[in-house]
Write an enzyme that holds these catalytic residues in place. Structure first.
Site, PDB file in Angstrom:
ATOM      1  N   ILE A  86      92.868 -14.093 -15.471  1.00 15.54           N
ATOM      2  CA  ILE A  86      92.423 -12.819 -14.908  1.00 15.54           C
ATOM      3  C   ILE A  86      91.099 -13.044 -14.180  1.00 15.54           C
ATOM      4  O   ILE A  86      90.104 -13.424 -14.796  1.00 15.54           O
ATOM      5  CB  ILE A  86      92.244 -11.722 -15.985  1.00 15.54           C
ATOM      6  CG1 ILE A  86      93.566 -11.445 -16.667  1.00 15.54           C
ATOM      7  CG2 ILE A  86      91.691 -10.443 -15.346  1.00 15.54           C
ATOM      8  CD1 ILE A  86      93.531 -10.306 -17.650  1.00 15.54           C
ATOM      9  N   ASP A 359      48.372 -33.864   5.091  1.00 18.06           N
ATOM     10  CA  ASP A 359      48.737 -32.489   5.421  1.00 18.06           C
ATOM     11  C   ASP A 359      48.437 -32.161   6.881  1.00 18.06           C
ATOM     12  O   ASP A 359      49.156 -31.389   7.511  1.00 18.06           O
ATOM     13  CB  ASP A 359      47.997 -31.508   4.504  1.00 18.06           C
ATOM     14  CG  ASP A 359      48.593 -31.477   3.098  1.00 18.06           C
ATOM     15  OD1 ASP A 359      49.641 -32.113   2.893  1.00 18.06           O
ATOM     16  OD2 ASP A 359      48.001 -30.820   2.218  1.00 18.06           O
ATOM     17  N   ARG A 364      50.517 -30.699  12.208  1.00 17.06           N
ATOM     18  CA  ARG A 364      50.704 -31.059  13.627  1.00 17.06           C
ATOM     19  C   ARG A 364      52.193 -31.112  13.959  1.00 17.06           C
ATOM     20  O   ARG A 364      52.621 -30.637  15.021  1.00 17.06           O
ATOM     21  CB  ARG A 364      50.026 -32.400  13.934  1.00 17.06           C
ATOM     22  CG  ARG A 364      50.114 -32.806  15.404  1.00 17.06           C
ATOM     23  CD  ARG A 364      49.103 -33.878  15.743  1.00 17.06           C
ATOM     24  NE  ARG A 364      49.386 -35.147  15.101  1.00 17.06           N
ATOM     25  CZ  ARG A 364      50.179 -36.083  15.601  1.00 17.06           C
ATOM     26  NH1 ARG A 364      50.761 -35.892  16.772  1.00 17.06           N
ATOM     27  NH2 ARG A 364      50.379 -37.216  14.957  1.00 17.06           N
ATOM     28  N   ASN A 433      50.035 -22.674   7.277  1.00 17.01           N
ATOM     29  CA  ASN A 433      49.116 -22.529   6.144  1.00 17.01           C
ATOM     30  C   ASN A 433      48.354 -21.205   6.179  1.00 17.01           C
ATOM     31  O   ASN A 433      48.530 -20.367   5.312  1.00 17.01           O
ATOM     32  CB  ASN A 433      48.117 -23.687   6.103  1.00 17.01           C
ATOM     33  CG  ASN A 433      48.551 -24.803   5.177  1.00 17.01           C
ATOM     34  OD1 ASN A 433      49.571 -24.696   4.507  1.00 17.01           O
ATOM     35  ND2 ASN A 433      47.784 -25.879   5.144  1.00 17.01           N
ATOM     36  N   GLU A 434      47.475 -21.068   7.188  1.00 20.86           N
ATOM     37  CA  GLU A 434      46.617 -19.893   7.188  1.00 20.86           C
ATOM     38  C   GLU A 434      45.994 -19.654   8.549  1.00 20.86           C
ATOM     39  O   GLU A 434      45.955 -20.534   9.411  1.00 20.86           O
ATOM     40  CB  GLU A 434      45.494 -20.019   6.143  1.00 20.86           C
ATOM     41  CG  GLU A 434      44.366 -20.945   6.505  1.00 20.86           C
ATOM     42  CD  GLU A 434      44.603 -22.403   6.200  1.00 20.86           C
ATOM     43  OE1 GLU A 434      44.504 -23.205   7.154  1.00 20.86           O
ATOM     44  OE2 GLU A 434      44.864 -22.765   5.032  1.00 20.86           O
ATOM     45  N   ARG A 461      32.316  -7.429   3.878  1.00 18.13           N
ATOM     46  CA  ARG A 461      31.205  -8.238   4.399  1.00 18.13           C
ATOM     47  C   ARG A 461      31.301  -9.609   3.728  1.00 18.13           C
ATOM     48  O   ARG A 461      31.247  -9.721   2.507  1.00 18.13           O
ATOM     49  CB  ARG A 461      29.867  -7.575   4.102  1.00 18.13           C
ATOM     50  CG  ARG A 461      29.697  -6.221   4.776  1.00 18.13           C
ATOM     51  CD  ARG A 461      28.282  -5.705   4.589  1.00 18.13           C
ATOM     52  NE  ARG A 461      27.325  -6.508   5.350  1.00 18.13           N
ATOM     53  CZ  ARG A 461      26.010  -6.542   5.095  1.00 18.13           C
ATOM     54  NH1 ARG A 461      25.510  -5.856   4.077  1.00 18.13           N
ATOM     55  NH2 ARG A 461      25.220  -7.290   5.837  1.00 18.13           N
ATOM     56  N   ASP A 463      31.422 -14.283   4.632  1.00 19.37           N
ATOM     57  CA  ASP A 463      31.287 -15.379   5.598  1.00 19.37           C
ATOM     58  C   ASP A 463      32.532 -15.508   6.471  1.00 19.37           C
ATOM     59  O   ASP A 463      32.485 -16.133   7.521  1.00 19.37           O
ATOM     60  CB  ASP A 463      31.044 -16.707   4.872  1.00 19.37           C
ATOM     61  CG  ASP A 463      29.641 -16.802   4.297  1.00 19.37           C
ATOM     62  OD1 ASP A 463      28.838 -15.855   4.517  1.00 19.37           O
ATOM     63  OD2 ASP A 463      29.342 -17.790   3.621  1.00 19.37           O
ATOM     64  N   SER A 477      42.595 -21.121   1.092  1.00 20.13           N
ATOM     65  CA  SER A 477      42.574 -19.897   0.279  1.00 20.13           C
ATOM     66  C   SER A 477      42.268 -20.204  -1.182  1.00 20.13           C
ATOM     67  O   SER A 477      41.487 -19.497  -1.834  1.00 20.13           O
ATOM     68  CB  SER A 477      43.916 -19.166   0.395  1.00 20.13           C
ATOM     69  OG  SER A 477      43.963 -18.050  -0.458  1.00 20.13           O
TER      70      SER A 477
END
Length: 571
Positions: A86, A359, A364, A433-434, A461, A463, A477
């Site tokens: 079944i 990396d 690239r 990545n970022e 606020r 850097d 990050s």
């Protein structure tokens, strides 16, 4: 045909004797664990025993079935029967009218009968012998009956596929729909992957149906009730698909695993596969969505290497020599061409990139892909190499796997940005990545307005600020205090760099969200993409970040958690 007659007798007897059990409370009782390792309901066992009694009465052979495993039945060794007593047990028990019985048949070769008889009491030997000698493509009869409606689907190798409905026999084959947007698709969704979730969310097809009976859904494709059936998980078992497999093959359907490779699974109860069934027009489109479409493409490697590292160049030379000896074409960057030959680097001609370095080299390579769908084989020759999947000692083994098609692909989300400057829109390259917004001059604080989906979240606020993909969560990050996120999570991470307020914390948002930054101070700033591409940003410029339409693709090696351990753990 004797196999067809016996198969029909099994199907009809199960149909006749199972119908009175539908709705019987004891039918749902678990009576044992079947040979396939899953719980056996009473109704499954009854159906299987009905089949065994019919086979013993009308034909001898070897039965492979979910509950009993493998059994020699009757006196004559004429056939191998693959039975699913079944299919859709839950549907049957709940009176949902989509459940079936299926059976497939092949003949035992005359030269095999003597060996089987000599070992007739050794079921383990017989199991291994059958698995070594027969596969799903040896089946020549397939029958599936919808026990709720009485419809019978069957296929005979070399003769076609048929549907018997309301005492009428109809020859069936797949329809000719060419567009996914017009297609109706049956889907198995247990264990939702990102690809499946995306498929469901984006509405790539006209309609999706979830029936819960693999054999019937495969038959629906052949009869035109569905245009495709998809199971991207490796859990479609031999007994689930055997009967319908013959019907699909004879009904002009293309049936492969999710990577487009032909099913050659052994006649073994525990054999499993992913599954895509459709007409020839939709099949390649579905493979490109769910599987490794590169398996069915000609191989041509592109070599990208870290130019300032002697060890990386030496490995690249060895790789090119290895490919040359195997007569596999390859493309190289200009500085390598005089050393190793090969063709000039042209992303349009390349099926895979071999990136040898750290990396930075892999990022690239990702930029060189430039939106094309080209997987990267990432080989670590740097210090950390979190993006790398393979060590230098693994490279030749990986190349062989790619050439033979024995590999998996991991798909990574990318991030794109639009810079709105004086009512003009500048589109940037995508980031793997970022993307980072920082001051052009060191040690100068910036002020931003941060919006999510046009809602002002806070004035920041700091850097600078990092908008990271999950892949980039372990890069800049992470150093700025952001979380480590698995690349399978569909999100972006917003991380302030050295914020003025202690309350400015990293924020994780769905990748479907629109992130907007507005620079509020008269200080020149830079948008830096993956550490290499820069754009100047000024007061009141708006940056709008979204999920990129393109992805990065990697030949899969180490698991994410193994890499975590290698880069940050004890290893």
């Amino acid at each position: 045909m004797e196999g067809l007659k016996i198969g029909m007798k099994v199907i009809e007897e199960i149909d006749k004797k199972i119908k009175p059990l539908i709705g019987w409370e004891k039918a749902d009782e678990i009576v044992k664990i079947g040979a396939d390792g899953t719980p056996t309901k009473r109704i499954d066992l009854i159906a299987e025993n009905i089949a065994i009694s019919i086979l013993e009465k009308y034909g001898g052979g070897i039965l492979i079935s979910e509950e009993i495993g493998l059994k020699v039945v009757g006196n004559d060794l004429e056939h191998i029967f693959i039975l699913d007593p079944i299919d859709g047990t839950y549907n049957a028990l709940k009176s949902i009218p989509i459940y079936s019985t299926s059976i497939a048949v092949t003949k035992i070769r005359s030269e095999d009968k003597k060996s089987i008889r000599e070992n007739i009491n050794d079921l383990k030997w017989i199991k291994n012998f059958i698995a070594s000698r027969y596969n799903i493509n040896d089946l020549y009869i397939g029958i599936v009956k919808n026990l709720a409606t009485g419809d019978i689907y069957y296929g005979i190798k070399g003769y076609g596929s048929f549907l018997e409905k309301d005492k009428e026999k109809i020859k069936i084959k797949t329809n000719n729909i060419k567009s996914l947007s017009e297609a109706s698709v049956g889907l198995f969704v247990y264990g939702l992957s990102n690809d499946l979730l995306e498929f469901l969310k984006e509405g790539k097809v006209r309609r999706i149906r979830l029936f819960g009976s693999t054999a019937l859904e495969m038959c629906y494709v052949v009869s035109g009730a569905l245009d495709a059936y998809i199971n991207v998980n490796e859990n479609s078992r031999l007994c689930d698909i055997a009967g319908a497999y013959v019907i699909c093959k004879e009904g002009n359907a293309v049936i492969t695993n999710k990577n487009g490779k032909e099913l050659n699974i052994k006649l073994d109860l525990m054999e499993k596969t992913s599954l895509i069934v459709s007409n020839k027009y939709l099949h390649k489109k579905l493979i490109s969505l769910f599987g490794n479409k590169w398996v069915i493409k000609p191989i041509r490697f592109g070599i990208v290497v870290r130019e300032d590292k002697k060890e990386a160049i030496e490995l690249a030379i060895k790789v090119c020599e290895y490919l040359k000896n195997k007569n596999i074409p390859y493309c190289v960057e200009p500085f390598l061409k005089d050393i190793v030959g090969g063709e000039p680097f042209n992303i349009q001609k390349i099926s895979h990139i071999i990136a040898i370095g750290g990396d930075g080299t892999i990022l690239r390579a990702s930029r060189l892909v430039n939106g094309e769908v080209v997987p990267i084989i990432a080989v670590n020759m740097g210090k950390v190499g979190f993006l790398s999947e393979f060590s230098k000692d693994e490279i030749f083994k990986v190349i062989d796997k790619v050439i033979s098609g024995d590999y998996d692909i991991e798909k990574r989300s990318k991030l794109k940005c639009e810079i709105i400057k004086d009512n003009n829109v500048i589109e940037t390259p995508s980031a793997l990545n970022e993307m980072v917004v920082i001051t052009k001059n060191p040690a100068k604080i910036l002020e931003f307005e941060l919006y999510i989906n046009d809602n002002l979240i806070e004035n920041v606020r700091a850097d600078g600020i990092i908008i990271s993909t999950p892949t980039g969560s372990t890069a800049y990050s992470l150093s700025a205090g952001g979380p480590i996120v698995s690349p399978n999570v569909d999100c972006f991470i917003i991380t302030p760099i050295c914020p003025y307020k202690l309350s400015s914390r990293p924020l994780v948002v769905p990748s479907s969200d629109k992130i907007k930054l507005k620079l509020k101070l008269d200080k020149p700033a830079l948008l830096v993409i993956d550490g290499s591409v820069e754009y100047e940003i000024n007061r009141d410029d708006e940056l709008i970040f979204k999920k990129s339409d393109s992805y990065a693709y990697f030949v899969k090696g180490q698991s994410f958690y193994d890499k975590l351990n290698r880069c940050f753990g004890v290893k």
